[in-house]
Structure formats: structure tokens, C-alpha cells
Design a protein around this motif. Structure first.
Motif, PDB file in Angstrom:
ATOM      1  N   LEU A 158      -4.750   4.827   2.458  1.00 21.53           N
ATOM      2  CA  LEU A 158      -3.793   4.120   1.617  1.00 21.53           C
ATOM      3  C   LEU A 158      -4.499   3.458   0.453  1.00 21.53           C
ATOM      4  CD1 LEU A 158      -1.762   2.313   4.457  1.00 21.53           C
ATOM      5  CD2 LEU A 158      -1.283   4.546   3.431  1.00 21.53           C
ATOM      6  N   ARG A 159      -3.773   3.261  -0.627  1.00 17.53           N
ATOM      7  CA  ARG A 159      -4.294   2.521  -1.775  1.00 17.53           C
ATOM      8  C   ARG A 159      -3.301   1.437  -2.155  1.00 17.53           C
ATOM      9  NH1 ARG A 159      -1.312   4.071  -6.100  1.00 17.53           N
ATOM     10  NH2 ARG A 159      -0.357   6.157  -6.031  1.00 17.53           N
ATOM     11  N   ARG A 160      -3.808   0.402  -2.815  1.00 17.35           N
ATOM     12  CA  ARG A 160      -2.955  -0.714  -3.213  1.00 17.35           C
ATOM     13  C   ARG A 160      -1.932  -0.273  -4.250  1.00 17.35           C
ATOM     14  NH1 ARG A 160      -4.530  -6.154  -2.718  1.00 17.35           N
ATOM     15  NH2 ARG A 160      -2.621  -6.523  -3.926  1.00 17.35           N
ATOM     16  N   TYR A 177       0.845  -1.202   0.000  1.00 17.77           N
ATOM     17  CA  TYR A 177       0.000   0.000   0.000  1.00 17.77           C
ATOM     18  C   TYR A 177       0.874   1.244   0.000  1.00 17.77           C
ATOM     19  CZ  TYR A 177      -3.912  -3.037   1.142  1.00 17.77           C
ATOM     20  OH  TYR A 177      -4.868  -4.026   1.107  1.00 17.77           O
TER      21      TYR A 177
END
Length: 399
Positions: free
Chosen positions: A300-302, A279
Motif C-alpha cells: 500500500l501507499r499513502r 492508504y
């Protein structure tokens, strides 16, 4: 091994008696064995023992020149195919690490260009001493190979790591080192990833993990020794790239994704040992974030899955992944292998001593689509790398 000239350096420890068996087995396999003993070693076993077993004179005194046509320590250094130090005391490790040459053995070691194999043996507290460990790390960085000491009952009465490995295991490593290494990956192009990534929060903070990059760097070095043209895509580490490796330096997961996708098109083998962040922050502050309360919420993002993408694009390339787990290691490793279309996955339980991040040793199990291929005991990361590269070479050549 027939005709190979192996110099065995014997230093002063109780494990000297084991080395007599090693010298005997080397001679029986046709090796030309030359033994150098320190004066301390000769207090445990006489030079006559090794002379009888090796069928060659034993060197002890630097100034005892029996053949006027040569300088003995230079002759031994020049003609050695392999140098084995067993048992290796803390004293000889210190001499080697600091370039000292004050006796026959240490002087010959300074002059040789042969590969060096070291089998330490000492009290557990001596072996764990930070200075001794620093010397070992320095010698590994210089390219010397170690056979890690075993754990158990020591001659001094303590129980722990420090007992010299058995001659049979040392003999196995000698045989591996004497095989022609350039035939394993000769003509192949290999891409290795190593180290962590850093995902920035602001100009001074980032998210990362505990990966040191040591395993990936050891693999890249092993690939070069095996004859491969090797590129190393590395996250931030304090390591010096191995000689002969082209390093591509990256910081973030996105930068590593870009580098791998670009480099893999020209490669035959991809070994992804890097610990890439799963992330990354959705937003990165342009200025240092100030404390505003008791809690802070981060979104958060992947990140893009580099290994899965490489699996989708592999097109006949040999793909190896790593699985650092803390539970159900085999189950999670096999799941990763199938989901990401890997040819091999190297799994370890990072919660176990000697197999986690930032150490110099590892303990791994390798799986393919049929299940477990090999389970390696705890050994140096250099040894793990050599075994893995040998396995990859075998699969490439024999399917």
C-alpha cells in the motif's frame, strides 16, 4: 418567540404531565400555543389543564368544530410556525411515517407544512424495536427533527433510554428552530465532504471503512437550511442527497482529492466530514485475484492528505475537520487542528456507543486553537449538524 404560533400535539403517555410545564413556558414567552390532544392523552391529563395553561381551546375530536368559519385541523395546520409532538408515542411515530390520518392530531400533521419537532417517550424495548427505529429514520429523512429521549428510570420500572427529555431541553430546541435560519450562512458557499472512499484491489474487491456518510449529509442539509449554496462531495453511500444540495459523486481518495481541490476555490467554508482512506494499493489487478496460498501480501501507499492540502490552500476560507478517535481524543484532535491549519475540529470517540460509524446519533466535542469550544451530549446527527452550522455562522460573523 412572541407571536409565534406553536401547535403542541400531546399523545398518550405518562410523560404528558411534563408537557404541561412546556406549554406553560411557551405561553409565558409570548407564544400563541394551540394544543391538540389524542383521546389517550386525555386519560392522563384533562384538556382543561392545557386550555388553562395555553389560554386557547384544546382540540381532541376531529368532528367537534366550534368555529363554523374554519375547518379546525386545516386552520391549525396552515397557521402553525412550528409543530411539537410531546410526548411522541410509538403509535404516532408509526402514523406519521406511513401517512395515516385517523384522529385530530394525525390529520393535522398530514396537512401542515410547518417544521415538526418530535420528543419520543416510551418503554426502552419499544424504543429499541427495529420497526420503531425504522420509523424514526424515515421521519428524519423527511426532515423532521427529534429530541432524543433520555436514559434513566422509566415509569414502567425498566432502566434505559425512553424517558422524554426535560421541557427545558425541548424549549432550547424550539428556540433554535424558531430563529431565522437563513441569516446564519446566507450568501456563503459551503463545501462538505461525506462518506467513505473505496480503494480497488481488483474488479470485485476494495479497501474501505465503515462510514455511512450520515453525518456529512446531515451537515450539508443543515447548511442549506442556513441559507448556504452547498456542494457535497460524496463517496459511495446509500443516502439520498438533501434537497437543494449539488452532489459530486466520487469513489476513490484520488477522485475526492481532485473534486475538493476544484470545488474549494469557489467556497467560503469547507467542512470535511468524509472518512478518506489513508492508504491505497500500489497495483490494482485487472482480473479477479485467485487464491494462491494461505497468505497474501498487499503493498500500500499513502493517499494524498486532502485536509492538509486544503489547510495549505485555505487563503482565508473557514476550514473544519473531523477526528474519529478511539483514545486520547482531545490530544489527537488538537494535534490535527494545528498540523492541518484548521479553524475547528469536531472530535468523537467512535468506540463509544452512540458515537460510532453508521449510527443515527453522535456525541462530539468541538475544539479550536485555544482548546475545547463545546462538548455536545449524545444527540441525533441532524442536531449535531445544526449546532455545528450555528457555531460556524457565529465564527464567521463575529470572528
Amino acid at each position: 418567540m412572541t407571536g409565534k404560533r406553536i401547535v403542541v400535539g400531546v399523545t398518550g403517555g405518562i410523560a404528558v404531565f411534563k408537557v404541561a410545564g412546556l406549554v406553560s413556558q411557551l405561553a409565558q414567552r409570548g407564544a400563541d400555543v394551540r394544543v391538540i390532544m389524542t383521546r389517550s392523552a386525555s386519560k392522563f391529563v384533562t384538556p382543561l389543564t392545557f386550555q388553562t395553561l395555553s389560554r386557547n381551546p384544546v382540540a381532541v375530536d376531529t368532528f367537534e368544530e366550534k368555529d363554523p368559519s374554519v375547518v379546525t385541523h386545516i386552520d391549525l395546520a396552515d397557521h402553525a410556525d412550528l409543530f411539537v409532538i410531546a410526548p411522541a408515542t410509538a403509535n404516532i411515530l408509526a402514523k406519521m411515517a406511513h401517512g395515516l390520518g385517523d384522529d385530530m392530531l394525525s390529520t393535522t400533521l398530514l396537512a401542515t407544512r410547518a417544521p415538526i419537532l418530535i420528543a419520543p417517550a416510551m418503554n426502552v424495548h419499544m424504543y429499541q424495536n427495529p420497526v420503531v427505529q425504522e420509523n424514526i429514520r424515515k421521519l428524519e429523512q423527511l426532515g423532521h427533527r427529534f429530541v432524543e429521549p433520555a436514559s434513566g428510570q422509566l415509569a414502567c420500572g425498566y432502566v434505559g433510554q425512553g424517558r422524554m427529555e426535560e421541557p427545558e431541553r425541548i424549549l432550547e430546541v424550539i428556540e433554535e428552530m424558531l430563529r431565522e435560519p437563513r441569516s446564519v450562512l446566507q450568501g456563503k458557499r459551503v463545501l462538505v465532504t461525506a462518506g467513505p472512499t473505496r480503494e480497488p484491489l481488483d474488479p470485485v474487491r476494495y479497501l474501505s471503512n465503515r462510514s455511512s456518510g450520515k453525518m456529512g449529509y446531515a451537515i450539508a442539509e443543515a447548511c442549506v437550511r442556513a441559507g448556504a449554496e452547498t456542494v457535497l462531495v460524496s463517496g459511495p453511500t446509500a443516502l439520498t442527497p438533501p434537497s437543494g444540495v449539488r452532489r459530486v459523486q466520487v469513489t476513490t481518495a484520488e477522485e475526492m482529492w481532485q473534486a475538493v481541490m476544484q470545488e474549494m476555490t469557489a467556497c467560503d467554508v469547507i467542512i470535511k466530514a468524509a472518512a478518506v482512506a489513508d492508504y491505497t494499493p500500489v497495483t490494482v489487478a485487472s482480473q479477479k485475484m485467485k487464491k494462491t496460498g494461505d497468505r497474501m501480501r498487499l503493498e500500500l501507499r499513502r493517499t494524498r492528505d486532502i485536509l492538509a492540502e486544503a489547510g495549505q490552500r485555505k487563503e482565508g476560507r473557514f476550514l473544519v475537520g473531523f477526528a474519529a478517535e478511539t483514545e486520547q481524543v482531545a490530544k489527537h484532535a488538537m494535534d490535527k487542528l494545528h498540523r492541518k491549519k484548521l479553524d475547528l475540529v469536531v472530535a468523537n470517540d467512535v468506540s463509544r456507543p452512540g458515537a460510532g460509524f453508521d449510527g443515527d446519533t453522535n456525541k462530539v466535542t468541538v475544539f479550536d486553537a485555544e482548546g475545547e469550544v463545546v462538548s455536545l451530549p449524545q444527540m441525533s446527527k441532524r442536531e449535531v449538524a445544526d449546532r455545528l452550522v450555528a457555531l460556524i455562522g457565529e465564527r464567521l460573523h463575529h470572528g
